[in-house]
Scaffold this motif. Structure first.
Motif, PDB file in Angstrom:
ATOM      1  N   MET A  50      -1.053 -15.921  -2.373  1.00 58.43           N
ATOM      2  CA  MET A  50      -2.236 -15.163  -2.032  1.00 58.43           C
ATOM      3  C   MET A  50      -1.984 -14.320  -0.784  1.00 58.43           C
ATOM      4  N   ASP A 106     -10.001 -13.773  -3.254  1.00 57.03           N
ATOM      5  CA  ASP A 106      -9.875 -13.986  -1.806  1.00 57.03           C
ATOM      6  C   ASP A 106     -11.203 -14.458  -1.287  1.00 57.03           C
ATOM      7  N   GLY A 165      -9.349 -18.686   0.125  1.00 55.29           N
ATOM      8  CA  GLY A 165      -9.784 -18.084  -1.134  1.00 55.29           C
ATOM      9  C   GLY A 165     -10.466 -19.128  -2.023  1.00 55.29           C
TER      10      GLY A 165
END
Length: 886
Positions: free
Chosen positions: A63, A92, A150
């Motif tokens: 991420m 996110d 996230g």
């Protein structure tokens, strides 16, 4: 199936409704539970997939990398498929998607609640996302320091979860339907059984029925008691309580504790089947019926019914007496009068009465009754003479008048008084009856000492005719007669009197018919030398018939034999037989051939039938047969013809028996067909057997069998005609002869050659003198000189007439038998007639002289012409008794 108003119908509807509600509730509960379970399973699967991916190694690094979507998109798709969820989305902290099953959704705003997840909590919710209505779980993604970097969302489309539930719905509904069907079928079976038990009645009707049954059960005049298998009284109606004297609290108590008699207790508790058993209970006699109750092969109790038969015992005794009397009268109607015989009918009455009504029975009849006549009525108080016809009793040594004795009853006796007045007499005590004791002091004392004490005398009256007296006797042990016995005795006597009178009338008619029949049959056989004849005539046992026979001497030493039969019995048949026999005798004087004679007889019978047909109700001749035969001893030939009659038989001298093949003509009276004659030659000593069908045919034997027996009985040589008759009758007649039998046996003789002389005569008047000369020489040779003068006159006249009026050839024949016979034959067909010549007539006196000088004269026709004959009677010393004897 059942009415809604019935108990069974209402129970069926109620049970079906309950089952339906239960099935519906169960189906709904199953559907709710299934839906909940499916959503729980979807949540758990989604939560597991989201948490597993959120905590996967390298997720945080990916991420934070330069291109998270490129790294995570393949991983989320692989994880989605492995976890069998519809989507796994990584975003996110702002909710921007890094991954999505639909790539065009990457980079777009996440649809759902992310606030709780940013705070570290898990969210489960339904949203309207890119895939439609979605069921999703939102899980936070934390780094090593526990900060949320996230979120990961995993879930399934609501449509997929619902479709799974919908796929289970048919199964659930099918199971519910099956359960409903099974429950309904079971309910229907229970309802049908309830319907049979309640007979389709409704609740109100069943309540009313049980009320009525209870009322009837306690109102009937028949006791009903139900005892259980444990010996306790389950039910007892009011009549049972009364008949058995049961206490008020009998129901529920043991039978053994009710104080009943041992026999009653045993019957109520035994459980055995009883039908109309008489049970004494106190002063009552109860008729008891008991039936066990069999429940599944085990005895579970019994039902007992009781009737008070105390009064019926006395009534049944009277009914039995009445039934016995009716049976006696019925037996009398069957056993009395089985024959038309007066004596036998009286014996049947006495036998029946002595067997079933009294100890001894006697029947006395007037002698006129036994002869078929009506007895004369005696004066009042006069003595009466009656014949003891029947006496029957338990012993044969009674002092009563014996059978066959003519008893003279004094006027004071009940027998004489009853015969004169026609009224019955009941003597309860013989010892005190003065009128009876005056009959015969010694015999009446013997009767009393024998033990006879009571008597009923009943006159036998039928159609206004008193025929006799029937007496019924009882001994001291049997008790005296009563008034009811008198009426029964009168009934018996009345039935017997009719039979006696019928038999009397039959006897009278039978005697008249037999007398008529015997008067019409031959009294004795005529004298003749051609045949040695024997005969038998047996009238039928049931009545006279129309059979007849005859032996008729003819001209020229010939003899006619006749046998005939008129169908039927009685006076009409006998009278018809006499008419036919007379007609045959008259026709035979014309010297007709057998076939022509039967033709004339046939016309006579047809004429008689026409006469009787014109009279309403007059009986005609229903059938008549005849056989006519003419035997000529000069030629040993026999010419015969028959009209519907059985063929004659011939027994030759060597013992050979045969039936002659004689043409069969129709019975007399039918007409339309001529009769045919046949001629046979019979050796001397042959026997010609003529008979009627009663000899060879009856109801139990065919005529063919009878003819075979006849031939077998004839086939013996050397027997006389009398012996032949005895042999035939010994072999053929049945035990009970139903028809007349006529049998005629004729053994042939032949006229010796030296007893006949014959000459041919020329058609010349001068030949008359030569004929007279030849005749004189022949008569002298025979020793008949006294007959020469008459013979010359007879022959002169006959020959002269033949020469003058007839045609040649002309023949003269003299026959010397019992008489001297002169015959002149010619070929002409005209016959001379006897007439009286006037004083001035020159001729016409020839036949007159012949008629005066000869015993008989006549004309018979032959196929060649005619024969004129004259017969002279010889003195006994000159007439031979047998042809051929000197």
């Amino acid at each position: 199936m059942t009415g809604i108003r019935s108990v069974a119908g209402q129970m069926f509807v109620l049970q079906v409704s309950i089952v339906l509600l239960l099935v519906v509730a169960a189906v709904v509960a199953l559907l709710i539970q299934s839906r909940s379970d499916r959503y729980d399973a979807a949540r758990d699967r989604s939560l597991a997939a989201a948490e597993a991916f959120a905590h996967g190694p390298g997720l945080v690094a990916a991420m934070r990398g330069p291109d998270p979507s490129a790294v995570l998109q393949p991983l989320t798709e692989a994880a989605r498929k492995a976890a069998q969820v519809d989507f796994i989305v990584v975003t996110d902290r702002n909710g921007i998607r890094y991954t999505h099953p639909q790539p065009e959704q990457i980079g777009k705003k996440f649809v759902g609640t992310i606030g709780p997840s940013l705070e570290g909590r898990v969210t489960v919710e339904q949203v309207h996302g890119p895939l439609g209505r979605e069921y999703q779980v939102v899980v936070p993604v934390e780094d090593d320091r526990g900060a949320v970097v996230g979120i990961v969302s995993s879930g399934m489309k609501v449509a997929n979860v619902s479709s799974a539930v919908d796929r289970q719905l048919p199964v659930v509904l099918g199971a519910g339907a099956v359960a409903l069907g099974l429950a309904t079928a079971g309910t229907a079976l229970v309802g049908r059984r309830l319907l049979r038990q309640t007979h389709g009645l409704g609740p109100e009707e069943m309540t009313r029925m049980y009320e009525h049954h209870d009322a009837v059960l306690h109102a009937v005049r028949e006791g009903v008691a139900i005892v259980g298998g444990d010996g306790r009284v389950l039910l007892a109606n009011d009549e049972a309580r009364r008949l058995l004297d049961l206490p008020p609290d009998a129901e529920g108590r043991a039978v053994t504790g009710l104080g009943l008699g041992p026999r009653t207790t045993d019957l109520l508790t035994s459980g055995r089947e009883v039908t109309d058993e008489v049970l004494p209970v106190g002063e009552r006699l109860l008729a008891v019926n008991n039936r066990p109750i069999d429940s599944r092969g085990a005895l579970s109790g019994s039902v007992t019914t009781l009737r008070d038969s105390t009064e019926l015992v006395a009534l049944s005794g009277k009914a039995e007496v009445a039934r016995g009397r009716l049976r006696l009268l019925y037996d009398a109607s069957v056993a009395i009068g089985t024959t038309l015989d007066v004596r036998r009918t009286a014996e049947e009455l006495a036998a029946l009465a002595a067997r079933e009504f009294c100890d001894y029975a006697t029947v006395d009849l007037a002698d006129e009754v036994l002869r078929g006549e009506e007895p004369t009525a005696p004066a009042a108080g006069a003595s009466v003479e009656l014949r003891r016809v029947a006496v029957t009793g338990s012993r044969d040594d009674s002092p009563l008048y014996p059978q066959g004795e003519l008893v003279r009853w004094v006027g004071s006796s009940p027998q004489a008084a009853g015969f004169v007045s026609g009224h019955s007499a009941l003597v309860p005590e013989l010892a005190t009856d003065v009128g009876w004791r005056m009959q015969d002091a010694e015999r009446t004392r013997a009767v009393l000492e024998f033990g006879l004490a009571s008597m009923i005398a009943v006159p036998l009256t039928a159609r206004g005719v008193l025929t006799g007296i029937a007496c019924f006797w009882r001994g001291r042990d049997s008790g005296p007669f009563e008034e009811e016995d008198l009426s029964l005795a009168e009934e018996l006597a009345a039935r017997a009197a009719v039979s006696v009178d019928n038999a009397r009338r039959f006897t009278r008619e039978h005697t008249m018919a037999v007398t008529l029949q015997h008067s019409l049959l031959p009294r004795a056989l005529p004298e003749q030398n051609a045949l040695d004849v024997a005969y038998r005539y047996l009238p039928a046992q049931a009545g006279v018939g129309g059979d007849w026979f005859d032996v008729i001497p003819l001209s020229g030493t010939r003899v006619a034999l006749v046998v005939g039969d008129v169908v039927g019995h009685g006076l009409h048949a006998a009278a018809t037989m006499g008419r036919l026999r007379t007609a045959v005798q008259n026709f035979s004087t014309l010297d007709l051939p057998p076939d022509e004679l039967l033709g004339h007889l046939d016309e006579l019978v047809a004429h008689i039938d026409q006469e009787t047909a014109a009279v309403a109700g007059a009986p005609g001749i229903t059938g008549a047969t005849c056989l006519y035969a003419i035997y000529d001893p000069t030629a040993a030939t026999c010419v015969m013809a028959r009209a519907g009659h059985p063929p004659p038989a011939v027994l030759l001298p060597d013992g050979t028996a045969m039936l002659l093949d004689l043409p069969a003509g129709p019975p007399l009276g039918l007409g339309g067909m001529p009769f045919e004659a046949a001629q046979v030659r019979l050796p001397e000593g042959s026997s010609l057997v003529l008979y009627t069908d009663g000899l060879v045919e009856d109801r139990t034997r065919d005529i063919g069998v009878g003819l075979d027996v006849l031939m077998a009985s004839l086939a013996h040589p050397g027997r006389s005609p009398q012996e032949v008759c005895d042999a035939v009758l010994g072999a053929l007649p049945p035990v009970r002869q139903a028809d007349d039998i006529a049998l005629l046996v004729a053994r042939t003789r032949v006229l010796a050659a030296d007893r006949a002389a014959e000459w041919e005569v020329a058609a010349d008047p001068a030949a008359v003198a030569r004929v007279r000369a030849e005749a004189t020489r022949q008569l002298t040779a025979w020793g008949l000189d006294e007959a020469v003068f008459v013979t010359e006159l007879v022959l002169s006249e006959l020959v002269t007439n033949a020469i003058r009026y007839a045609t040649a050839p002309i023949t003269v024949r003299l026959l010397y038998d019992r008489t001297l016979i002169c015959e002149v034959s010619d070929a002409g067909s005209t016959a001379p007639h006897l007439r009286y010549a006037a004083d001035e007539d020159e001729g016409g006196r020839g036949l007159f002289l012949i008629a005066r000088l000869a015993e008989r004269w006549g004309v018979r026709y032959t196929p060649e012409g005619k024969i004129i004959w004259a017969e002279q009677v010889l003195r006994p010393a000159a007439a031979p008794t047998r042809p051929g004897e000197g």
